[in-house]
Design a protein around this motif. Structure first.
Motif, PDB file in Angstrom:
ATOM      1  N   ARG A  22       0.825  -1.210   0.000  1.00  0.00           N
ATOM      2  CA  ARG A  22       0.000   0.000   0.000  1.00  0.00           C
ATOM      3  C   ARG A  22       0.858   1.259   0.000  1.00  0.00           C
ATOM      4  O   ARG A  22       1.646   1.463   0.922  1.00  0.00           O
ATOM      5  N   LEU A  23       0.652   2.091  -1.008  1.00  0.00           N
ATOM      6  CA  LEU A  23       1.316   3.394  -1.074  1.00  0.00           C
ATOM      7  C   LEU A  23       0.270   4.436  -0.689  1.00  0.00           C
ATOM      8  O   LEU A  23      -0.617   4.765  -1.473  1.00  0.00           O
ATOM      9  N   ASP A  24       0.360   4.908   0.551  1.00  0.00           N
ATOM     10  CA  ASP A  24      -0.646   5.836   1.067  1.00  0.00           C
ATOM     11  C   ASP A  24       0.020   6.884   1.952  1.00  0.00           C
ATOM     12  O   ASP A  24       1.247   6.980   1.980  1.00  0.00           O
ATOM     13  N   HIS A  25      -0.784   7.642   2.661  1.00  0.00           N
ATOM     14  CA  HIS A  25      -0.229   8.743   3.461  1.00  0.00           C
ATOM     15  C   HIS A  25       0.682   8.243   4.581  1.00  0.00           C
ATOM     16  O   HIS A  25       1.512   8.999   5.076  1.00  0.00           O
ATOM     17  N   HIS A  26       0.586   6.970   4.958  1.00  0.00           N
ATOM     18  CA  HIS A  26       1.486   6.411   5.964  1.00  0.00           C
ATOM     19  C   HIS A  26       2.832   6.019   5.371  1.00  0.00           C
ATOM     20  O   HIS A  26       3.859   6.132   6.042  1.00  0.00           O
ATOM     21  N   THR A  27       2.825   5.541   4.139  1.00  0.00           N
ATOM     22  CA  THR A  27       4.040   4.984   3.547  1.00  0.00           C
ATOM     23  C   THR A  27       4.721   5.908   2.535  1.00  0.00           C
ATOM     24  O   THR A  27       5.912   5.740   2.256  1.00  0.00           O
ATOM     25  N   ALA A  28       4.007   6.872   2.014  1.00  0.00           N
ATOM     26  CA  ALA A  28       4.578   7.763   0.992  1.00  0.00           C
ATOM     27  C   ALA A  28       5.796   8.545   1.488  1.00  0.00           C
ATOM     28  O   ALA A  28       6.752   8.722   0.719  1.00  0.00           O
ATOM     29  N   PRO A  29       5.826   9.029   2.742  1.00  0.00           N
ATOM     30  CA  PRO A  29       7.026   9.760   3.182  1.00  0.00           C
ATOM     31  C   PRO A  29       8.303   8.922   3.097  1.00  0.00           C
ATOM     32  O   PRO A  29       9.355   9.427   2.696  1.00  0.00           O
ATOM     33  N   GLU A  30       8.213   7.637   3.431  1.00  0.00           N
ATOM     34  CA  GLU A  30       9.390   6.768   3.325  1.00  0.00           C
ATOM     35  C   GLU A  30       9.786   6.572   1.863  1.00  0.00           C
ATOM     36  O   GLU A  30      10.967   6.541   1.529  1.00  0.00           O
ATOM     37  N   VAL A  31       8.811   6.455   0.979  1.00  0.00           N
ATOM     38  CA  VAL A  31       9.100   6.331  -0.454  1.00  0.00           C
ATOM     39  C   VAL A  31       9.844   7.572  -0.930  1.00  0.00           C
ATOM     40  O   VAL A  31      10.847   7.473  -1.639  1.00  0.00           O
ATOM     41  N   ARG A  32       9.381   8.737  -0.514  1.00  0.00           N
ATOM     42  CA  ARG A  32      10.037   9.982  -0.930  1.00  0.00           C
ATOM     43  C   ARG A  32      11.463  10.063  -0.396  1.00  0.00           C
ATOM     44  O   ARG A  32      12.379  10.498  -1.102  1.00  0.00           O
ATOM     45  N   ARG A  33      11.680   9.614   0.859  1.00  0.00           N
ATOM     46  CA  ARG A  33      13.038   9.621   1.427  1.00  0.00           C
ATOM     47  C   ARG A  33      13.940   8.656   0.660  1.00  0.00           C
ATOM     48  O   ARG A  33      15.090   8.989   0.348  1.00  0.00           O
ATOM     49  N   THR A  34      13.415   7.478   0.364  1.00  0.00           N
ATOM     50  CA  THR A  34      14.211   6.500  -0.385  1.00  0.00           C
ATOM     51  C   THR A  34      14.559   7.033  -1.769  1.00  0.00           C
ATOM     52  O   THR A  34      15.703   6.916  -2.222  1.00  0.00           O
ATOM     53  N   LEU A  35      13.577   7.623  -2.439  1.00  0.00           N
ATOM     54  CA  LEU A  35      13.829   8.204  -3.761  1.00  0.00           C
ATOM     55  C   LEU A  35      14.939   9.249  -3.711  1.00  0.00           C
ATOM     56  O   LEU A  35      15.813   9.275  -4.578  1.00  0.00           O
ATOM     57  N   ALA A  36      14.894  10.108  -2.707  1.00  0.00           N
ATOM     58  CA  ALA A  36      15.897  11.170  -2.589  1.00  0.00           C
ATOM     59  C   ALA A  36      17.304  10.605  -2.416  1.00  0.00           C
ATOM     60  O   ALA A  36      18.286  11.254  -2.778  1.00  0.00           O
ATOM     61  N   ASP A  37      17.403   9.389  -1.873  1.00  0.00           N
ATOM     62  CA  ASP A  37      18.703   8.759  -1.646  1.00  0.00           C
ATOM     63  C   ASP A  37      19.194   7.924  -2.826  1.00  0.00           C
ATOM     64  O   ASP A  37      20.304   7.401  -2.786  1.00  0.00           O
ATOM     65  N   ILE A  38      18.380   7.778  -3.856  1.00  0.00           N
ATOM     66  CA  ILE A  38      18.800   6.999  -5.026  1.00  0.00           C
ATOM     67  C   ILE A  38      19.704   7.870  -5.889  1.00  0.00           C
ATOM     68  O   ILE A  38      19.275   8.899  -6.407  1.00  0.00           O
ATOM     69  N   PRO A  39      20.961   7.467  -6.025  1.00  0.00           N
ATOM     70  CA  PRO A  39      21.864   8.261  -6.858  1.00  0.00           C
ATOM     71  C   PRO A  39      21.568   8.042  -8.343  1.00  0.00           C
ATOM     72  O   PRO A  39      21.500   6.904  -8.803  1.00  0.00           O
ATOM     73  N   LEU A  40      21.355   9.114  -9.045  1.00  0.00           N
ATOM     74  CA  LEU A  40      21.128   9.064 -10.492  1.00  0.00           C
ATOM     75  C   LEU A  40      22.154   9.944 -11.175  1.00  0.00           C
ATOM     76  O   LEU A  40      22.550  10.977 -10.638  1.00  0.00           O
ATOM     77  N   THR A  41      22.544   9.537 -12.371  1.00  0.00           N
ATOM     78  CA  THR A  41      23.437  10.373 -13.165  1.00  0.00           C
ATOM     79  C   THR A  41      22.757  10.703 -14.490  1.00  0.00           C
ATOM     80  O   THR A  41      21.801  10.041 -14.895  1.00  0.00           O
ATOM     81  N   ALA A  42      23.264  11.710 -15.135  1.00  0.00           N
ATOM     82  CA  ALA A  42      22.697  12.152 -16.410  1.00  0.00           C
ATOM     83  C   ALA A  42      22.633  10.984 -17.389  1.00  0.00           C
ATOM     84  O   ALA A  42      23.583  10.209 -17.513  1.00  0.00           O
ATOM     85  N   GLY A  43      21.488  10.866 -18.034  1.00  0.00           N
ATOM     86  CA  GLY A  43      21.302   9.834 -19.046  1.00  0.00           C
ATOM     87  C   GLY A  43      20.762   8.517 -18.524  1.00  0.00           C
ATOM     88  O   GLY A  43      20.358   7.675 -19.314  1.00  0.00           O
ATOM     89  N   GLN A  44      20.757   8.322 -17.218  1.00  0.00           N
ATOM     90  CA  GLN A  44      20.227   7.071 -16.668  1.00  0.00           C
ATOM     91  C   GLN A  44      18.714   7.048 -16.712  1.00  0.00           C
ATOM     92  O   GLN A  44      18.066   8.066 -16.915  1.00  0.00           O
ATOM     93  N   LEU A  45      18.169   5.863 -16.457  1.00  0.00           N
ATOM     94  CA  LEU A  45      16.728   5.657 -16.396  1.00  0.00           C
ATOM     95  C   LEU A  45      16.349   5.224 -14.984  1.00  0.00           C
ATOM     96  O   LEU A  45      16.943   4.292 -14.440  1.00  0.00           O
ATOM     97  N   LEU A  46      15.380   5.898 -14.401  1.00  0.00           N
ATOM     98  CA  LEU A  46      14.789   5.493 -13.131  1.00  0.00           C
ATOM     99  C   LEU A  46      13.459   4.830 -13.462  1.00  0.00           C
ATOM    100  O   LEU A  46      12.564   5.470 -14.015  1.00  0.00           O
TER     101      LEU A  46
END
Length: 125
Positions: A22-46
């Motif tokens: 379930r992606l909801d108001h309880h779990t979305a903040p953790e998803v956003r934190r995890t996303l912010a920690d995913i290192p991406l470089t130019a040209g990559q695909l997320l």
């Protein structure tokens, strides 16, 4: 209440972020934190893989926007994979389907990115 699990894994095209539960108001903040920690470089695909998603509310939709912003800031590309029908409908209603490409699987998204990358390289040579 069923929670949410997430997995981040590298692939040739970039990164796959898998969500299950379930992606909801309880779990979305953790998803956003995890996303912010995913290192991406130019040209990559997320790739956001929703094959295990059972529920998504407006907080989840906001997390998808945050994912797009994270990818854009890194000059990377974002794709959605295995989007459940009810989520796809909401994305269409609010117009996010125009900025979030969707594929049946994470592998299909990665393969399309690879084909596109090769076409761009071939045109530059």
């Amino acid at each position: 209440m069923t929670g949410l699990t997430s997995t981040v894994r590298g692939v040739d095209s970039g990164v796959v972020f898998e969500l299950a539960g379930r992606l909801d108001h309880h779990t979305a903040p953790e998803v956003r934190r995890t996303l912010a920690d995913i290192p991406l470089t130019a040209g990559q695909l997320l790739i956001i893989d929703l094959s295990g998603l059972t529920f998504c509310d407006s907080s989840g939709i906001a997390a998808f926007v945050a994912a797009r912003n994270h990818a854009t800031a890194a000059n990377a590309t974002i794709a959605m994979a295995a989007v459940p029908a009810q989520v796809a409908r909401v994305l269409r209603l609010i117009g996010l389907d125009r900025v979030l490409s969707a594929y049946p699987t994470a592998q299909a998204a990665s393969e399309e990115w690879t084909r596109t990358a090769h076409r761009h390289r071939d045109h530059r040579q």
